[in-house]
Design a protein around this motif. Structure first.
Motif, PDB file in Angstrom:
ATOM      1  N   TYR A   1      24.825 -30.533 -30.696  1.00  0.00           N
ATOM      2  CA  TYR A   1      24.816 -29.114 -31.053  1.00  0.00           C
ATOM      3  C   TYR A   1      25.213 -28.229 -29.875  1.00  0.00           C
ATOM      4  O   TYR A   1      24.380 -27.567 -29.256  1.00  0.00           O
ATOM      5  CB  TYR A   1      23.431 -28.720 -31.577  1.00  0.00           C
TER       6      TYR A   1
ATOM      7  N   CYS B   1      21.724 -27.881 -40.947  1.00  0.00           N
ATOM      8  CA  CYS B   1      20.505 -27.068 -40.847  1.00  0.00           C
ATOM      9  C   CYS B   1      19.280 -27.949 -41.093  1.00  0.00           C
ATOM     10  O   CYS B   1      19.395 -29.041 -41.651  1.00  0.00           O
ATOM     11  CB  CYS B   1      20.528 -25.933 -41.873  1.00  0.00           C
TER      12      CYS B   1
ATOM     13  N   TRP C   1      19.445 -22.341 -37.680  1.00  0.00           N
ATOM     14  CA  TRP C   1      18.995 -21.571 -36.509  1.00  0.00           C
ATOM     15  C   TRP C   1      18.674 -20.131 -36.907  1.00  0.00           C
ATOM     16  O   TRP C   1      17.706 -19.551 -36.399  1.00  0.00           O
ATOM     17  CB  TRP C   1      20.023 -21.626 -35.389  1.00  0.00           C
TER      18      TRP C   1
ATOM     19  N   LEU D   1      17.607 -27.662 -32.159  1.00  0.00           N
ATOM     20  CA  LEU D   1      17.106 -27.028 -33.373  1.00  0.00           C
ATOM     21  C   LEU D   1      15.804 -27.637 -33.878  1.00  0.00           C
ATOM     22  O   LEU D   1      14.852 -26.902 -34.170  1.00  0.00           O
ATOM     23  CB  LEU D   1      18.181 -27.072 -34.468  1.00  0.00           C
TER      24      LEU D   1
ATOM     25  N   PHE E   1      21.754 -26.746 -28.053  1.00  0.00           N
ATOM     26  CA  PHE E   1      20.511 -26.221 -28.613  1.00  0.00           C
ATOM     27  C   PHE E   1      19.749 -27.317 -29.349  1.00  0.00           C
ATOM     28  O   PHE E   1      20.328 -28.104 -30.095  1.00  0.00           O
ATOM     29  CB  PHE E   1      20.831 -25.078 -29.570  1.00  0.00           C
TER      30      PHE E   1
END
Length: 256
Positions: free
Chosen positions: A167, A109, A129, A200, A198
């Protein structure tokens, strides 16, 4: 003893802060290094020593405030270091108290650190996310404003996290973002296996800029790809490891 490695941002210059990885700690085995996550199952005494080293490297003698992170947009005010079993459930903190070091943990994260230097107000958010999508970064800015910050003076930095190349997500994940805003398509590409990937850090950065902060950047450090420097939940999962470490990112105000 290896030195604690601290990544810093020039736009947070003159504010004690650091994005830390796994180098310079005392944990051993698969979680070797500077593991700061009590939820990892690592030896609590080693984690306590790692956290002590974090404080010493960034803001010596500060109290390290952390929360019980739950992937929410909840922000709390930190005026002290909470005992481990009394930590509030939240994913961001703000403070105007000198000597308090705000710390958010991550293992893919995105940690985001905030500062309004002129007002003497800082913030830290755990922005995976779910948090970024749910508005944890905007909520942190609003909480800083309630203390007297101004968003046009706030500098915000997205730290080490999983990068787009690493990812892979499924189509339902992508559709969730497109339903809210079709322009979110820009944060997805199709990867080698034909599935969406994705971005992030770019999404978090976009939301920060849209929220009107004065300066924002991402450090562009991929936790998944660099196993020598960072812990990664996804990498540990792919390797069938029983658990994984957590790195910490911190920011605070010095005692004058």
């Amino acid at each position: 003893m290896s030195e604690v490695e601290v990544f810093r941002s020039s736009i947070l210059d003159r504010v004690p802060h650091g994005f830390l990885g796994r180098r310079g700690g005392v944990s051993e085995g698969e979680m070797w290094g500077l593991n700061t996550g009590y939820g990892s199952g690592d030896d609590p005494d080693l984690i306590a020593e790692n956290r002590r080293r974090v404080v010493e490297a960034v803001l010596p003698d500060a109290q390290l405030a952390t929360v019980h992170q739950v992937h929410s947009p909840t922000v709390v005010y930190a005026d002290r270091e909470w005992p481990h079993d009394e930590r509030p459930k939240a994913d961001a903190m703000v403070t105007d108290r000198p000597g308090i070091l705000l710390g958010v943990l991550a293992a893919d994260c995105a940690p985001v650190l905030f500062a309004d230097r002129e007002a003497g107000i800082v913030g830290a958010a755990h922005s995976g996310w779910r948090g970024a999508f749910g508005g944890v970064n905007e909520a942190t800015i609003e909480a800083m404003e309630r203390l007297g910050a101004r968003r046009e003076r706030i500098a915000a930095v997205v730290g080490p996290c999983i990068a787009q190349n690493s990812y892979e997500v499924d189509e339902s994940f992508r559709e969730r973002f497109l339903e809210v805003d079709p322009e979110n398509e820009r944060f997805f590409v199709i990867g080698p296996a034909g599935k969406p990937h994705f971005d992030l850090p770019a999404f978090a950065l976009h939301r920060l800029i849209r929220a009107g902060v004065g300066e924002a950047e991402t450090l562009r450090l991929d936790t998944y790809a660099d196993s020598d420097r960072f812990y990664s939940y996804r990498r540990s999962t792919h390797r069938d490891e029983p658990s994984y470490g957590r790195q910490i990112s911190v920011i605070g105000l010095p005692v004058r």
